[in-house]
Scaffold this active site. Sequence first.
Site, mmCIF file in Angstrom:
data_model
loop_
_atom_site.group_PDB
_atom_site.id
_atom_site.type_symbol
_atom_site.label_atom_id
_atom_site.label_comp_id
_atom_site.label_asym_id
_atom_site.label_seq_id
_atom_site.Cartn_x
_atom_site.Cartn_y
_atom_site.Cartn_z
ATOM 1 N N PHE A 38 -41.060 31.636 -25.652
ATOM 2 C CA PHE A 38 -40.258 31.127 -26.769
ATOM 3 C C PHE A 38 -40.861 31.461 -28.130
ATOM 4 O O PHE A 38 -40.146 31.646 -29.099
ATOM 5 C CB PHE A 38 -40.121 29.605 -26.662
ATOM 6 C CG PHE A 38 -38.950 29.185 -25.803
ATOM 7 C CD1 PHE A 38 -38.157 28.123 -26.170
ATOM 8 C CD2 PHE A 38 -38.650 29.864 -24.641
ATOM 9 C CE1 PHE A 38 -37.088 27.728 -25.389
ATOM 10 C CE2 PHE A 38 -37.587 29.480 -23.852
ATOM 11 C CZ PHE A 38 -36.797 28.407 -24.223
ATOM 12 N N ASP A 109 -38.823 26.737 -14.827
ATOM 13 C CA ASP A 109 -38.306 27.802 -13.966
ATOM 14 C C ASP A 109 -38.502 27.587 -12.471
ATOM 15 O O ASP A 109 -37.967 28.336 -11.657
ATOM 16 C CB ASP A 109 -38.929 29.139 -14.362
ATOM 17 C CG ASP A 109 -40.448 29.061 -14.503
ATOM 18 O OD1 ASP A 109 -41.111 28.570 -13.576
ATOM 19 O OD2 ASP A 109 -40.972 29.490 -15.553
ATOM 20 N N HIS A 124 -40.858 19.113 -18.706
ATOM 21 C CA HIS A 124 -39.601 19.415 -19.385
ATOM 22 C C HIS A 124 -38.438 19.652 -18.430
ATOM 23 O O HIS A 124 -37.419 20.212 -18.815
ATOM 24 C CB HIS A 124 -39.786 20.619 -20.315
ATOM 25 C CG HIS A 124 -40.781 20.370 -21.410
ATOM 26 N ND1 HIS A 124 -41.573 21.361 -21.962
ATOM 27 C CD2 HIS A 124 -41.122 19.225 -22.046
ATOM 28 C CE1 HIS A 124 -42.363 20.832 -22.893
ATOM 29 N NE2 HIS A 124 -42.096 19.544 -22.956
ATOM 30 N N CYS A 161 -12.415 15.691 -11.399
ATOM 31 C CA CYS A 161 -13.475 15.359 -12.344
ATOM 32 C C CYS A 161 -13.617 16.464 -13.389
ATOM 33 O O CYS A 161 -13.386 16.251 -14.574
ATOM 34 C CB CYS A 161 -14.800 15.147 -11.601
ATOM 35 S SG CYS A 161 -16.225 14.873 -12.696
#
Length: 249
Positions: A38, A109, A124, A161
């Site tokens: 990132f 991941d 996370h 839904c």
Amino acid sequence: MASTKEQIETLQKYVSESSSIVFFGGAGVSTESGIPDFRSVDGLYNQKWDYPPEEILSRDFFYSNPAEFYRFYREKILVEGIKPNDAHKKLAEMEAKGKLKAVITQNIDGLHQAAGSKNVLELHGSVLRNHCTKCGAFYDSDYVIAHKDENGIARCSDSSCAGIIKPDVVLYGESLDDNVIDRTIRALQDADMLIIGGTSLTVYPAAGFIRAFTGDKLVLINRDATANDGIANLVIHDSIGKVLSQINV
């Protein structure tokens, strides 16, 4: 300054002497598997999009603009065909031999589990787990990859839904899971050695958890220097996979 050979020898000595090792890792662990970092020069935060990545990857943006969220998510986050690298494999081997007690990761991941690691604390979350925002139905990443509406949004398979599916990743504006935090703190407190790898330790609150470690062997392995190099007993600036693959367990 110690040579790389001397640094590896010191790391080997530390590992051999330790019985309760914890690994704390970041994006650099997965870049060697082809997942973009990132914050590097070529990372996601330095590429141009209609919105800043921090905004796209936020809770508010997900609910207000799911189409743009999914466009970014599918192209940059949900990477297909990735496999564990030498770092993931060595950590799994260390756990299997009883040396490594936990992997604490900021990555989403699932590569540590794919390599065979069992006790993985995902600060996370994970792209491998997804839930419908309306009915709560669970979906794996294969479903999310294969199913999308005309706007690229993954939706619940129940036609009555048709809720939007949300990845179980911690977005900006969301809190970390309390149970994962508790287990992370306990693992660090019980460790006699901490290996920090592939992270610049700039993402909070995750980076702050390492303060719970009170052992006497702290190793930091990262390609680039970090502001936290001074806290480590041993610092190695090199590929995390290259370094760990040289260690015998």
